[in-house]
Scaffold this active site. Sequence first.
Site, short mmCIF file in Angstrom:
data_model
loop_
_atom_site.label_atom_id
_atom_site.label_comp_id
_atom_site.label_asym_id
_atom_site.label_seq_id
_atom_site.Cartn_x
_atom_site.Cartn_y
_atom_site.Cartn_z
N TYR A 63 -16.23 43.51 -49.00
CA TYR A 63 -15.56 45.01 -48.37
C TYR A 63 -16.93 46.04 -49.23
O TYR A 63 -16.15 46.45 -50.44
CB TYR A 63 -14.88 45.91 -47.81
CG TYR A 63 -13.84 44.96 -46.72
CD1 TYR A 63 -15.20 44.47 -45.74
CD2 TYR A 63 -12.65 45.01 -46.73
CE1 TYR A 63 -14.37 42.88 -44.82
CE2 TYR A 63 -12.21 44.32 -45.51
CZ TYR A 63 -12.71 43.55 -44.51
OH TYR A 63 -12.48 42.55 -43.48
N PRO A 214 -9.14 46.62 -32.95
CA PRO A 214 -8.28 46.88 -32.49
C PRO A 214 -8.77 47.66 -31.11
O PRO A 214 -8.04 48.23 -30.67
CB PRO A 214 -6.91 46.45 -33.14
CG PRO A 214 -7.50 47.08 -34.83
CD PRO A 214 -8.77 46.17 -35.19
N GLY A 216 -11.74 48.26 -31.15
CA GLY A 216 -12.82 48.11 -30.74
C GLY A 216 -14.51 47.84 -31.74
O GLY A 216 -15.44 47.58 -31.19
N PHE A 218 -17.55 49.04 -33.83
CA PHE A 218 -18.19 49.98 -34.21
C PHE A 218 -18.31 50.92 -33.42
O PHE A 218 -19.10 51.57 -32.68
CB PHE A 218 -19.98 49.07 -34.33
CG PHE A 218 -19.10 48.86 -36.35
CD1 PHE A 218 -19.05 49.26 -37.77
CD2 PHE A 218 -19.01 47.08 -36.42
CE1 PHE A 218 -18.37 49.14 -38.42
CE2 PHE A 218 -18.74 46.71 -37.72
CZ PHE A 218 -18.39 47.42 -39.03
#
Length: 293
Positions: A63, A214, A216, A218
């Site tokens: 990340y 959790p 949805g 993007f």
Amino acid sequence: MTSIDQSGTFTLGDRPVKRLGYGAMQLAGPGVFGPPRDHDAALAVLREAVASGVDHIDTSDFYGPHVTNQLIREALHPYADDLVIVTKIGARRDDKGAWLPAFAPEELAKAVHDNLRNLGLDALDVVNLRIMFDTHGPAEGSIEAPLTVLAELQQKGLVRRVGLSNVTAAQIAEGRKITEIVCVQNQYNLAHRSDDALIDALARDGIAYVPFFPLGGFSPLQSSTLSDVATRLGATPMQVALAWLLHRAPNILLIPGTSSVGHLRENLAVADLKLSDDVIRELDSVAKLDHAR
């Protein structure tokens, strides 16, 4: 009514953690690439999460890359004894931010050492092996080779516990023959429910299930049913979607992410949100409607 208790816990191996955690992915720049828009705000979110009782933070050195781990270290090191930091290996980023597999033994070893250095740890609490046969979802194939490398790093004391991400039931079964698997992290939410049977099977075996996206991801969840329920309960649709997940199974651990202290507080407030059996049945229909389209 079924009550949701934020202090309710489930175990990651031998470590009990509260079922509401925090996912650090959104602290990186756009596309989970580069530095945050507001460095100080990112630090504030992490500190607020821990001050609010969060004891489970999900991150990865890809990340940014490196950004979220370095922020976590700056904000929280030295870490509280009860804080469990879960990271992932098995992928890397190119100079344009694309997500690429990184399964070679030297890549996996480097990823573990990068996580250790950037987090400021001597051993990683939990490392999820992210399977990258298909970046968009689980795909069958043997995971023996990369997982064996991770298990060897575990035997050296660099990794305490091992999990799997983006995997099938067959891959989990294969993995459990190599080392103990303490958690599975796959995509799952109110509308995306292909892991229903898997979640129940893992619950029976005491293995945590940690849904990524959790809400949805993007493409945030959109449902008139969800919105209607939220209006009746005086909550936001996203709060209701998180509350539904907590009701779905006792082994589900949540790691909703945000770069906003206000949004973080909204997420943690689902601890006080009660869903009746009728509401749960109404929400269950969202997935059926989604599959019917």
